[in-house]
Design a protein around this motif. Structure first.
Motif, mmCIF file in Angstrom:
data_model
loop_
_atom_site.group_PDB
_atom_site.id
_atom_site.type_symbol
_atom_site.label_atom_id
_atom_site.label_comp_id
_atom_site.label_asym_id
_atom_site.label_seq_id
_atom_site.Cartn_x
_atom_site.Cartn_y
_atom_site.Cartn_z
ATOM 1 N N GLN A 307 78.196 30.236 77.003
ATOM 2 C CA GLN A 307 77.202 29.525 76.186
ATOM 3 C C GLN A 307 77.469 29.759 74.700
ATOM 4 O O GLN A 307 77.519 28.806 73.910
ATOM 5 C CB GLN A 307 75.803 30.008 76.557
ATOM 6 C CG GLN A 307 74.693 29.376 75.742
ATOM 7 C CD GLN A 307 73.311 29.816 76.218
ATOM 8 O OE1 GLN A 307 73.127 30.160 77.374
ATOM 9 N NE2 GLN A 307 72.349 29.818 75.321
ATOM 10 N N ILE A 311 78.850 26.658 72.217
ATOM 11 C CA ILE A 311 78.004 26.265 71.088
ATOM 12 C C ILE A 311 78.770 26.444 69.782
ATOM 13 O O ILE A 311 78.723 25.599 68.884
ATOM 14 C CB ILE A 311 76.686 27.077 71.084
ATOM 15 C CG1 ILE A 311 75.782 26.614 72.231
ATOM 16 C CG2 ILE A 311 75.961 26.921 69.747
ATOM 17 C CD1 ILE A 311 74.509 27.425 72.377
ATOM 18 N N TRP A 353 72.659 23.859 74.130
ATOM 19 C CA TRP A 353 73.158 24.334 75.422
ATOM 20 C C TRP A 353 72.690 23.432 76.557
ATOM 21 O O TRP A 353 73.435 23.161 77.506
ATOM 22 C CB TRP A 353 72.724 25.778 75.683
ATOM 23 C CG TRP A 353 73.206 26.258 77.028
ATOM 24 C CD1 TRP A 353 72.454 26.682 78.070
ATOM 25 C CD2 TRP A 353 74.562 26.331 77.463
ATOM 26 N NE1 TRP A 353 73.246 27.023 79.135
ATOM 27 C CE2 TRP A 353 74.551 26.815 78.798
ATOM 28 C CE3 TRP A 353 75.793 26.042 76.875
ATOM 29 C CZ2 TRP A 353 75.719 27.013 79.536
ATOM 30 C CZ3 TRP A 353 76.957 26.233 77.614
ATOM 31 C CH2 TRP A 353 76.912 26.708 78.928
#
Length: 453
Positions: A307, A311, A353
């Motif tokens: 994640q 990002i 996300w």
């Protein structure tokens, strides 16, 4: 009726809806006739009230309601037909140059601002190089787990004063900047395990604690584990970073556990009758289960790392100004601009996300069927029953019936579907990424997973 979309930039657009009287009048007339049919007004027989009087009483409100219905349905259809990937919901434009006069206007133009999701691909996933941690199950981990199990099935007593291995039950109350209990703040009753407290001064002060004693405590010191910290004050772990207040903790009672003996009675309670018959087999079973649990922790750490990396690498741009306005106008409780600015970074990362995860699911054609969810739910139920010493896996028909009953609860069903999607995404990560396995102890893993950098 005429609906058009005007692009402002890649992330913002304006939708205009033009309504003529012919678009809504028929619906309005039907509703007004129904009002007339059912109106009870002194001096007139039911159903014979003059239409002029009905229009004077409810004509404008009926027109507004019917126009709003048409707007809602038309906007939804337009967004679907145009395949617009919107963030939030359309908001009436702030740039309206005129106010509506519902009493005289016949034709209307409504303008809505919309935020559009960014376009991106997730090919970068296959290029990520990350560590995957294999957590060793040490003898001391098995010892600790068995000690915890023995306490869980032990007997409870409530001494007057706490000792170092006791638990203190009481109430957490959020404090304001002046040390007073915050009005409308967090208020939650839970347990502090004295041995788990990370601040040695606080830990030492809790030894000897008695009912009605009070302490000023930072909830982040009650345990090294963020899940435990969040549970102590009754919040989700995702909210923990935003909490900077200290809390007043008022002791209500002391809980002391006398551990259960490591005998057949305990083995049967934990794993079911006859599944384990001696201490060696009990330790082996515990080690096996710990390994499974630690593997789940490693998967969770992998997801967090992915994640963060995605990002950072994708750098998705969002219609920030629109989203801040949408948050303010759609929030159930009043929220200030300052609060939105303070919390927006976390909200933005969460939304990024969500978009990335949805794209991964879509790009890799990941699907979860009802049959899969039912089977997964049956497995969870069987585990729970086995843990209670019940023969959960002996009757598949009963398990299926119970699983289907659980899935009738919308919230439970949603959580189970999300769990299944999460499992399939984890499988995707493991099969796609270049993972470097690293063997670590549980203590080192906890530092890697939870320590703030």
């Amino acid at each position: 009726m005429n609906i058009t979309k005007q692009k402002v930039d890649d992330l913002n657009a304006v939708i205009k809806v033009q309504l003529d009287q012919a678009d809504y009048q028929e619906n309005v007339d039907k509703v007004l006739k129904n009002h007339r049919k059912n109106a009870n007004i002194p001096g007139f027989r039911k159903g014979h009230v003059p239409m002029g009087m009905i229009k004077k009483q409810v004509g404008v409100s009926v027109m507004v309601e019917e126009i709003n219905k048409i707007l809602s349905e038309s906007l939804h259809k337009f967004i679907t037909d145009e395949d617009l990937n919107l963030l939030g919901n359309p908001l009436p434009s702030l740039d309206e140059k005129h106010s509506i006069d519902w009493t005289t206007q016949k034709d209307f133009e409504f303008t809505y601002e919309v935020g559009i999701a960014p376009e991106f691909d997730v090919d970068v996933l296959s290029k990520l190089k990350l560590d995957y941690y294999k957590i060793k199950v040490a003898d001391k981990d098995v010892d600790k787990y068995i000690s915890d199990v023995a306490k869980r099935y032990g007997k409870m007593s409530n001494p007057d004063a706490a000792e170092a291995d006791d638990m203190v039950f009481g109430k957490f109350e959020e404090l304001d900047g002046e040390g007073n209990v915050k009005e409308g703040g967090i208020n939650h009753s839970s347990v502090i395990i004295i041995e788990a407290v990370t601040d040695k001064k606080v830990q030492k002060s809790l030894v000897g604690a008695k009912a009605n004693d009070t302490y000023e405590i930072d909830p982040k010191v009650v345990s090294a584990n963020p899940q435990d910290q969040a549970a102590a004050i009754g919040v989700d772990v995702s909210q923990l970073d935003a909490i900077i207040s200290k809390f007043k903790f008022t002791v209500e009672k002391i809980n002391k556990i006398i551990p259960a003996e490591l005998d057949q009675e305990l083995f049967d309670k934990v794993y079911g009758p006859g599944a384990v018959t001696d201490v060696a087999a009990f330790r082996a079973k515990v080690s096996e289960e710990l390994g499974k649990g630690l593997s789940t922790d490693a998967d969770r750490k992998l997801k967090v790392d992915i994640q963060d990396e995605l990002i950072k690498k994708l750098k998705l741009k969002l219609p920030d100004t629109f989203l801040k306005r949408w948050i303010k106008e759609s929030n159930e409780k009043p929220i200030t601009t300052e609060q939105i600015e303070e919390e927006y970074d976390n909200y933005s990362k969460g939304l990024q996300w969500q978009l990335i995860e949805n794209k991964l699911i879509q790009s890799n054609d990941i699907k979860v069927t009802n049959e899969e969810v039912v089977e997964h739910t049956k497995g969870l139920l069987a585990q729970q029953m086995a843990g209670m010493g019940l023969p959960g896996g002996t009757n598949d028909e009963e398990l299926t019936e119970t699983a289907n009953r659980v899935l009738q609860n919308e919230e439970e069903a949603r959580n189970l579907y999300m769990m299944m999607y999460d499992m399939k995404l984890t499988d995707l990560y493991k099969s796609t990424l270049k993972l470097k396995e690293k063997e670590v102890s549980y203590e080192d893993f906890v530092k890697l997973a939870y320590d703030k950098k």
